[in-house]
Scaffold this active site. Structure first.
Site, PDB file in Angstrom:
ATOM      1  N   HIS A  58       0.867  -1.194   0.000  1.00  0.00           N
ATOM      2  CA  HIS A  58       0.000   0.000   0.000  1.00  0.00           C
ATOM      3  C   HIS A  58       0.892   1.229   0.000  1.00  0.00           C
ATOM      4  O   HIS A  58       1.303   1.728   1.047  1.00  0.00           O
ATOM      5  CB  HIS A  58      -0.916  -0.029   1.231  1.00  0.00           C
ATOM      6  CG  HIS A  58      -1.880   1.121   1.303  1.00  0.00           C
ATOM      7  ND1 HIS A  58      -3.020   1.096   2.065  1.00  0.00           N
ATOM      8  CD2 HIS A  58      -1.871   2.349   0.713  1.00  0.00           C
ATOM      9  CE1 HIS A  58      -3.674   2.233   1.953  1.00  0.00           C
ATOM     10  NE2 HIS A  58      -2.981   3.018   1.135  1.00  0.00           N
TER      11      HIS A  58
ATOM     12  N   HIS B 264      -9.497   1.661  -1.250  1.00  0.00           N
ATOM     13  CA  HIS B 264      -9.395   2.330   0.046  1.00  0.00           C
ATOM     14  C   HIS B 264     -10.803   2.390   0.645  1.00  0.00           C
ATOM     15  O   HIS B 264     -11.725   2.917   0.003  1.00  0.00           O
ATOM     16  CB  HIS B 264      -8.872   3.753  -0.125  1.00  0.00           C
ATOM     17  CG  HIS B 264      -7.397   3.836  -0.393  1.00  0.00           C
ATOM     18  ND1 HIS B 264      -6.789   3.130  -1.397  1.00  0.00           N
ATOM     19  CD2 HIS B 264      -6.416   4.538   0.244  1.00  0.00           C
ATOM     20  CE1 HIS B 264      -5.479   3.403  -1.374  1.00  0.00           C
ATOM     21  NE2 HIS B 264      -5.230   4.256  -0.391  1.00  0.00           N
TER      22      HIS B 264
ATOM     23  N   GLU C  20     -11.186   4.089   6.069  1.00  0.00           N
ATOM     24  CA  GLU C  20     -10.127   4.920   6.642  1.00  0.00           C
ATOM     25  C   GLU C  20     -10.806   6.027   7.449  1.00  0.00           C
ATOM     26  O   GLU C  20     -10.644   6.100   8.661  1.00  0.00           O
ATOM     27  CB  GLU C  20      -9.236   5.509   5.544  1.00  0.00           C
ATOM     28  CG  GLU C  20      -8.120   6.409   6.090  1.00  0.00           C
ATOM     29  CD  GLU C  20      -7.254   7.045   5.003  1.00  0.00           C
ATOM     30  OE1 GLU C  20      -7.633   6.953   3.809  1.00  0.00           O
ATOM     31  OE2 GLU C  20      -6.212   7.631   5.345  1.00  0.00           O
TER      32      GLU C  20
ATOM     33  N   HIS D 114       1.541   4.837  -2.566  1.00  0.00           N
ATOM     34  CA  HIS D 114       1.167   5.636  -3.740  1.00  0.00           C
ATOM     35  C   HIS D 114       2.444   6.234  -4.332  1.00  0.00           C
ATOM     36  O   HIS D 114       3.178   6.936  -3.620  1.00  0.00           O
ATOM     37  CB  HIS D 114       0.209   6.760  -3.341  1.00  0.00           C
ATOM     38  CG  HIS D 114      -1.037   6.237  -2.679  1.00  0.00           C
ATOM     39  ND1 HIS D 114      -2.192   5.986  -3.388  1.00  0.00           N
ATOM     40  CD2 HIS D 114      -1.288   5.880  -1.397  1.00  0.00           C
ATOM     41  CE1 HIS D 114      -3.112   5.509  -2.555  1.00  0.00           C
ATOM     42  NE2 HIS D 114      -2.588   5.438  -1.346  1.00  0.00           N
TER      43      HIS D 114
ATOM     44  N   ASP E 226       2.008   3.752   2.777  1.00  0.00           N
ATOM     45  CA  ASP E 226       1.015   4.648   2.179  1.00  0.00           C
ATOM     46  C   ASP E 226       1.658   5.757   1.335  1.00  0.00           C
ATOM     47  O   ASP E 226       1.738   5.640   0.126  1.00  0.00           O
ATOM     48  CB  ASP E 226       0.112   5.245   3.271  1.00  0.00           C
ATOM     49  CG  ASP E 226      -1.270   5.631   2.749  1.00  0.00           C
ATOM     50  OD1 ASP E 226      -1.520   5.463   1.548  1.00  0.00           O
ATOM     51  OD2 ASP E 226      -2.103   6.084   3.555  1.00  0.00           O
ATOM     52  N   ASP E 227       2.075   6.836   1.984  1.00  0.00           N
ATOM     53  CA  ASP E 227       2.673   7.984   1.279  1.00  0.00           C
ATOM     54  C   ASP E 227       3.960   8.357   2.017  1.00  0.00           C
ATOM     55  O   ASP E 227       4.003   9.372   2.726  1.00  0.00           O
ATOM     56  CB  ASP E 227       1.692   9.159   1.286  1.00  0.00           C
ATOM     57  CG  ASP E 227       0.402   8.820   0.564  1.00  0.00           C
ATOM     58  OD1 ASP E 227       0.362   8.897  -0.671  1.00  0.00           O
ATOM     59  OD2 ASP E 227      -0.569   8.443   1.254  1.00  0.00           O
TER      60      ASP E 227
END
Ligand SMILES: [Zn+2]
Length: 345
Positions: free
Chosen positions: A23, A200, A203, A25, A283-284
């Site tokens: 996961h 997603h 969340e 991006h 994630d990021d």
């Protein structure tokens, strides 16, 4: 296997654990240094918040999305896409990732067509595999804020440009006002095409969104999924079906109501305690200033439990099953060696 007997601290042991990152991006992986260099190169003005020494904090998911959108304004040509992909995979490999499945958001970029972006990303993937041995797969992801119609166009792009590197499709960006049922047609087409499906959900949206993704969109995995803990029947269903969740500890501190990562009340701890299939991801990592080692350590779990989470990431990955079976034995042997060498201080 030849074993190096040097003792390992907990942080070193966690960094060395073989892991799959599931996961992440591409656009959110961009480091502040690279973001600033690309902004200079393309003469794009960044907000004062984004400077080289910045420590980034976000009020909620909406504010995070607003800041992270600057990545789309600086990734303008093929060279940028190759660079960001290579740097992302290099950073993952540095923290023990052997395999990465990453999102990119084709409809959010305006300067290149889909096939050009794909080609540039694949060059970065090949360079990283040659240099670090890290394998990777792409999950083009629909920006749900662009709506359902745009989702159909997104899927047409993915369908007309098939590539062995593209393993599945995802659904990302602001969740609450864009319920998953809007994207039924997109996911039905993707399923027919033979692609794997993830979204997603849960969340900052409700448990019902997780349920819709599983039962109506036929998702194979759920990204985040934390609000599943609000619905005990759905929890039981997920446990029974062995649903995989790609959780991201640091993200929850910025975008959810669970901000104490070591508390047993935190959604991720509740999901693990309930026997759900959890994996840990970044994630990021650029915009959250994190890496896989930090994410694994953040939960305050013992090394044995973290090693299990690392093995989970292999099981949850979309690599071919025979390859996963081959790697499992190798990873287990490495993990046994790492645990033997671990000397907590
Ligand atoms: Zn995400």
């Amino acid at each position: 296997m030849r074993s190096n007997r040097n003792p390992l601290t907990t942080a070193e042991a966690v960094r060395l654990l073989p892991k799959a990152e599931l996961h992440l991006h591409l656009e959110g992986s961009i480091s502040l240094t690279t973001l600033i260099e690309l902004a200079d190169k393309h003469q794009v003005a960044l907000p004062s918040k984004l400077h080289a020494e910045a420590v980034l904090e976000y009020r909620d998911l909406d504010e995070f999305i607003e800041v992270s959108m600057f990545a789309f304004q600086v990734m303008l040509n093929s060279e940028d896409f190759t660079r960001v992909t290579f740097e992302m995979l290099s950073h993952c490999a540095e923290h023990g990732a052997r395999h990465v499945e990453f999102f990119f958001s084709p409809s959010s970029h305006k300067h290149l067509v889909y096939s050009q972006m794909l080609e540039a990303i694949c060059i970065g993937m090949r360079l990283a595999e040659e240099r670090f041995g890290v394998t990777s797969l792409i999950i083009p992801s629909h920006n749900r804020m662009l709506g359902a119609e745009a989702g159909i166009d997104f899927m047409k792009l993915v369908e007309t440009c098939p590539a062995p590197e593209v393993v599945g499709v995802g659904l990302e960006f602001a969740e609450r006002n864009y319920p998953p049922e809007l994207y039924l047609a997109l996911f039905a087409t993707a399923k027919k095409t033979g692609l794997r499906l993830t979204a997603h959900a849960g969340e900052d949206g409700p448990a019902a969104y997780v349920e819709t993704c599983l039962k109506r969109l036929s998702c194979d995995r759920i990204d985040h999924g934390y609000h599943v803990i609000d619905d005990s029947d759905l929890m039981a269903y997920c446990k029974d079906q062995g649903v995989w969740f790609t959780c991201c500890p640091t993200t929850t501190k910025h975008t959810t109501v669970w901000r104490e990562l070591t508390s047993s009340e935190h959604a991720i701890h509740q999901m693990i305690a309930a026997g759900l299939n959890v994996t840990i991801n970044t994630d990021d990592p650029g915009f959250f200033q994190t890496d896989l080692t930090k994410e694994y350590l953040a939960l305050g779990l013992p090394l044995g439990a973290l090693a299990q989470l690392a093995l989970n990431s292999l099981d949850a990955s979309w690599m071919p099953e025979p390859e996963k079976a081959r790697l499992r034995g190798l990873w287990q042997a490495e993990i046994d060696d790492i645990i033997q060498r671990h000397q907590p201080r």
